[in-house]
Every structure is written in structure tokens, then in C-alpha cells.
Scaffold this motif. Structure first.
Motif, short mmCIF file in Angstrom:
data_model
loop_
_atom_site.label_atom_id
_atom_site.label_comp_id
_atom_site.label_asym_id
_atom_site.label_seq_id
_atom_site.Cartn_x
_atom_site.Cartn_y
_atom_site.Cartn_z
N PHE A 1 0.83 -1.20 0.00
CA PHE A 1 0.00 0.00 0.00
C PHE A 1 0.87 1.25 0.00
CE2 PHE A 1 -2.55 -3.14 2.46
CZ PHE A 1 -3.49 -3.40 1.48
N GLU A 2 0.54 2.20 -0.86
CA GLU A 2 1.26 3.46 -0.90
C GLU A 2 0.81 4.37 0.23
OE1 GLU A 2 0.68 5.23 -4.68
OE2 GLU A 2 1.82 3.71 -5.79
N THR A 3 1.74 5.19 0.70
CA THR A 3 1.44 6.11 1.80
C THR A 3 0.31 7.06 1.43
OG1 THR A 3 3.75 6.00 2.50
CG2 THR A 3 2.44 7.82 3.36
N ASP A 4 0.34 7.59 0.21
CA ASP A 4 -0.71 8.53 -0.20
C ASP A 4 -2.08 7.86 -0.21
OD1 ASP A 4 1.08 10.56 -0.46
OD2 ASP A 4 1.25 10.43 -2.64
N ALA A 5 -2.10 6.58 -0.58
CA ALA A 5 -3.37 5.86 -0.59
C ALA A 5 -3.89 5.66 0.82
CB ALA A 5 -3.21 4.52 -1.30
N ARG B 1 -10.34 18.08 1.39
CA ARG B 1 -9.27 18.13 2.39
C ARG B 1 -7.90 17.97 1.75
NH1 ARG B 1 -9.04 14.22 7.65
NH2 ARG B 1 -10.80 15.58 8.25
N LEU B 2 -7.81 17.07 0.78
CA LEU B 2 -6.51 16.75 0.20
C LEU B 2 -6.27 17.41 -1.15
CD1 LEU B 2 -6.32 12.95 1.10
CD2 LEU B 2 -5.35 14.89 2.34
N ASP B 3 -7.20 18.27 -1.56
CA ASP B 3 -7.06 18.99 -2.82
C ASP B 3 -7.02 18.04 -4.01
OD1 ASP B 3 -6.96 21.31 -4.33
OD2 ASP B 3 -4.76 21.44 -4.28
N TYR B 4 -7.91 17.05 -4.02
CA TYR B 4 -8.10 16.16 -5.15
C TYR B 4 -9.45 16.48 -5.80
CZ TYR B 4 -4.40 12.93 -3.53
OH TYR B 4 -3.23 12.35 -3.16
N THR B 5 -9.65 15.97 -6.99
CA THR B 5 -11.00 15.95 -7.56
C THR B 5 -11.72 14.73 -7.02
OG1 THR B 5 -10.37 14.64 -9.49
CG2 THR B 5 -10.16 17.06 -9.67
N GLN B 6 -13.06 14.79 -7.02
CA GLN B 6 -13.82 13.66 -6.50
C GLN B 6 -13.57 12.40 -7.34
OE1 GLN B 6 -17.93 14.46 -5.70
NE2 GLN B 6 -18.47 12.29 -5.45
N SER B 7 -13.45 12.58 -8.65
CA SER B 7 -13.20 11.42 -9.51
C SER B 7 -11.86 10.79 -9.22
CB SER B 7 -13.28 11.83 -10.99
OG SER B 7 -12.30 12.83 -11.28
N ARG C 1 -8.70 6.25 -6.92
CA ARG C 1 -7.64 5.77 -6.02
C ARG C 1 -8.20 4.83 -4.96
NH1 ARG C 1 -2.58 9.44 -4.83
NH2 ARG C 1 -1.87 7.28 -4.65
N ILE C 2 -9.41 5.09 -4.50
CA ILE C 2 -10.02 4.17 -3.53
C ILE C 2 -10.33 2.84 -4.21
CG2 ILE C 2 -12.07 3.72 -2.13
CD1 ILE C 2 -10.07 5.57 -0.79
N ALA C 3 -10.76 2.89 -5.46
CA ALA C 3 -11.02 1.65 -6.19
C ALA C 3 -9.74 0.83 -6.35
CB ALA C 3 -11.64 1.97 -7.56
N GLN D 1 -6.24 -3.78 -4.30
CA GLN D 1 -5.06 -4.26 -3.59
C GLN D 1 -5.43 -4.96 -2.28
OE1 GLN D 1 -3.02 -0.46 -3.28
NE2 GLN D 1 -1.53 -1.05 -4.88
N ALA D 2 -6.49 -4.47 -1.64
CA ALA D 2 -6.90 -5.04 -0.35
C ALA D 2 -7.70 -6.33 -0.54
CB ALA D 2 -7.74 -4.02 0.43
N GLY D 3 -8.16 -6.58 -1.75
CA GLY D 3 -8.90 -7.82 -2.01
C GLY D 3 -10.38 -7.73 -1.79
N GLY D 4 -10.91 -6.52 -1.60
CA GLY D 4 -12.35 -6.38 -1.41
C GLY D 4 -12.72 -4.98 -1.02
N PRO D 5 -14.04 -4.71 -0.88
CA PRO D 5 -14.49 -3.35 -0.54
C PRO D 5 -13.97 -2.88 0.81
CG PRO D 5 -16.32 -4.72 -1.30
CD PRO D 5 -15.15 -5.64 -1.07
#
Length: 301
Positions: free
Chosen positions: A2-6, A25-31, A36-38, A43-47
Motif C-alpha cells: 500500500f502506498e502512503t498517499d493511498a 481536504r486533500l485537494d483532489y478531484t472527486q473522480s 484511487r479508492i477503487a 489491492q486489499a482484495g475487497g471493498p
């Protein structure tokens, strides 16, 4: 892995309860947050989050990863703070080394001054011969060392620099009733018939052998005692005399007399050694070593 930013994004989504809040909060776009969560969920193997009509909440797997993420990010933040303090010379851990007699007063006095000037700096002190200390500086084990050019000169190592501090003169320790006690200085040739107390064995060069050879004689008798305290005990009992570097003067018992030798060329040079990229706290300690006043006069004159 897992990456730190993730992980940081995971924590932000969990704390704000929505992808929109984390994006703000992190100055990202919602998309970007959604993508990145997807990726993190694959990587985590599930939701990791349940998608709700209004916002999201952690799944059991998400709560588990969130717990570890908070711990990892906290440790990284503490490491960043510690490194910032360390690199500013205001704190952190300093590894220092010195040869034996430099640990009697020189290095302890400088470390005491460092504690007063930089109270958040902690230190680990080790003792060893000059060659070992220089190698430890080169491989990053030590941050500063006090070394000397005796008996083989200063060893060299890539990236290690040395700066002279002072010349360490040889003194002679005498029992209080010695025939030369009234003399302000002692000619080594006057001691040719004495027994000498020293620690070295075998073929190792010694200050005593070098000094006596320059005076034109060999010691009549040598008493081998390893520790300084034992050597001083033999001198106090009148069983012999001993050469003492001026750095060791403060360890000599009060009942013994210390006299300088007439041959002032009998000395070694003490240096401070630093690695290629010294820490600010190590540079400060080097300054304090140069400023340390040991007060090394002969005693009993």
C-alpha cells in the motif's frame, strides 16, 4: 504494498465520511478520489467502504486497514519531526566515540556542555582504539570520534576528516617521597634505573618504549598492569613510576605527583574526526571539544 498517499486518502475518507470531503481536504478531484479508492480496494482484495445514499462508511476490512493506516501515518509523522529536529541540531541521538584517556575528562566535559546547549540531544558513547573509531565513522556507526595519531599516525578512510585539537604531553607519575619530587620537571634519563608500570604486552608499540629509546636507554624492569587504577596503585606503593598522558591527569590520585618531562617533543596529537556529512549536533560537539579547558598542569609542584 500500500502506498502512503493511498493510506492517507483512506483515513481522510473515513474521517470526512465522503469522497467529496476527502477530495476537498486533500485537494483532489472527486473522480480522482474514487479512482484511487477503487485501486486500493483491489489491492486489499475487497471493498473498504460501504456506499451509502449520503456518503460512505468503513467495512470490517476497511476498519482493519484504517487502524493500521493511522498507526503507520502516525509513525511516519513522528519520524519526520524527529529528522527535522535532528538535522537542525536541536535533538536526536548522537553516537560518539573516543580512545580511553579521552573518556576521562575531555569528551565527558564536552558532552556535558552539549547537554546544556542542546538539552534534546541524546548520546551513546563508545570507547575504542583510533583505527576502530575511524572505521566506524566511515561506515556510519559513529557521528563523531576523538582520535589520536599515536602510535601509527592517523588512519585514513573515505569521507572522514580530522581536525587537530591539541598536543597531549607526557607526564611522569611519582610517589610523593620520590627523590625527584622537588624537581619542577624530570629528565627521563634520571629514571633509567626505575621500574616502570605500563599496560601493553608483546610487540605492541608503547609510549614508554618510544620515550626511553629517545632518551638512550631501555626500561630496566616493566610491571605489566592493564588498568590505570592499578598502575596508580603500584606507583603510590613506591613500586615503580609511570608515564601518564596529560589527558589522564584528572584520574591520578591526589597523593601522587605529576611532573612534566624536559623533552617536550614526547607527545601525541589529539584530533576530532567527523564523517563526510556531519550532523549539526556533531559539529556543535566538535566546537565544544575545541573550547574545553581541561586544566592539565603538572600537580604537586
Amino acid at each position: 504494498m500500500f502506498e502512503t498517499d493511498a493510506l492517507r486518502l483512506l483515513v481522510a475518507v473515513a474521517e470526512t465520511g465522503s469522497f467529496t470531503g476527502a477530495a476537498a481536504r486533500l485537494d483532489y478531484t472527486q473522480s480522482a478520489v474514487s479512482r484511487r479508492i477503487a485501486t486500493l480496494e483491489r489491492q486489499a482484495g475487497g471493498p473498504l467502504f460501504e456506499r451509502l445514499p449520503r456518503g460512505v462508511r468503513l467495512t470490517p476490512a476497511g476498519r482493519s486497514l484504517h487502524r493500521h493506516a493511522v498507526e503507520v501515518l502516525g509513525r511516519l509523522a513522528r519520524a519526520e519531526r524527529e529528522l527535522a529536529v535532528l538535522n537542525a541540531g536541536q535533538g536526536g541521538l548522537l553516537h560518539v566515540g573516543a580512545f580511553a584517556t579521552a573518556n576521562i575528562s575531555l569528551l565527558p566535559s564536552a558532552l556535558r556542555a552539549l547537554q546544556l546547549a542542546r538539552p534534546d540531544v541524546e548520546f551513546v558513547a563508545v570507547e575504542g582504539p583510533t583505527g576502530t573509531l575511524v572505521r566506524s565513522l566511515a561506515d556510519g556507526t559513529l557521528d563523531l570520534a576523538v582520535v589520536s595519531d599515536y602510535p601509527y599516525g592517523l588512519p585514513s578512510a573515505d569521507g572522514v576528516t580530522t581536525t587537530p585539537l591539541f598536543d597531549d604531553q607526557l607526564l611522569v607519575a611519582l610517589p610523593p617521597d620520590h627523590r625527584l619530587a622537588p624537581e619542577p620537571t624530570v629528565d627521563l634519563r634520571e629514571l633509567r634505573d626505575e621500574a616502570w608500570v605500563q599496560s601493553a604486552y608483546g610487540d605492541r608499540p608503547t609510549m614508554l618504549a618510544d620515550a626511553c629509546a629517545r632518551a638512550g636507554f631501555s626500561p630496566r624492569k616493566v610491571i605489566r598492569i592493564a588498568e590505570w587504577t592499578g598502575k596508580f596503585g603500584y606507583v603510590a606503593a613506591g613500586l615503580g613510576v609511570a608515564l601518564v598522558p596529560s589527558l589522564a591527569a584528572r584520574a591520578v590520585p591526589a597523593e601522587l605527583l605529576l611532573r612534566p618531562l624536559t623533552d617536550r617533543t614526547l607527545r601525541r596529537t589529539v584530533h576530532v574526526a567527523l564523517p563526510a556529512t556531519p550532523l549539526p549536533a556533531a559539529l556543535k560537539l566538535g566546537e565544544l571539544l575545541r573550547e574545553t579547558d581541561l586544566g592539565r598542569p603538572a600537580r604537586g609542584a
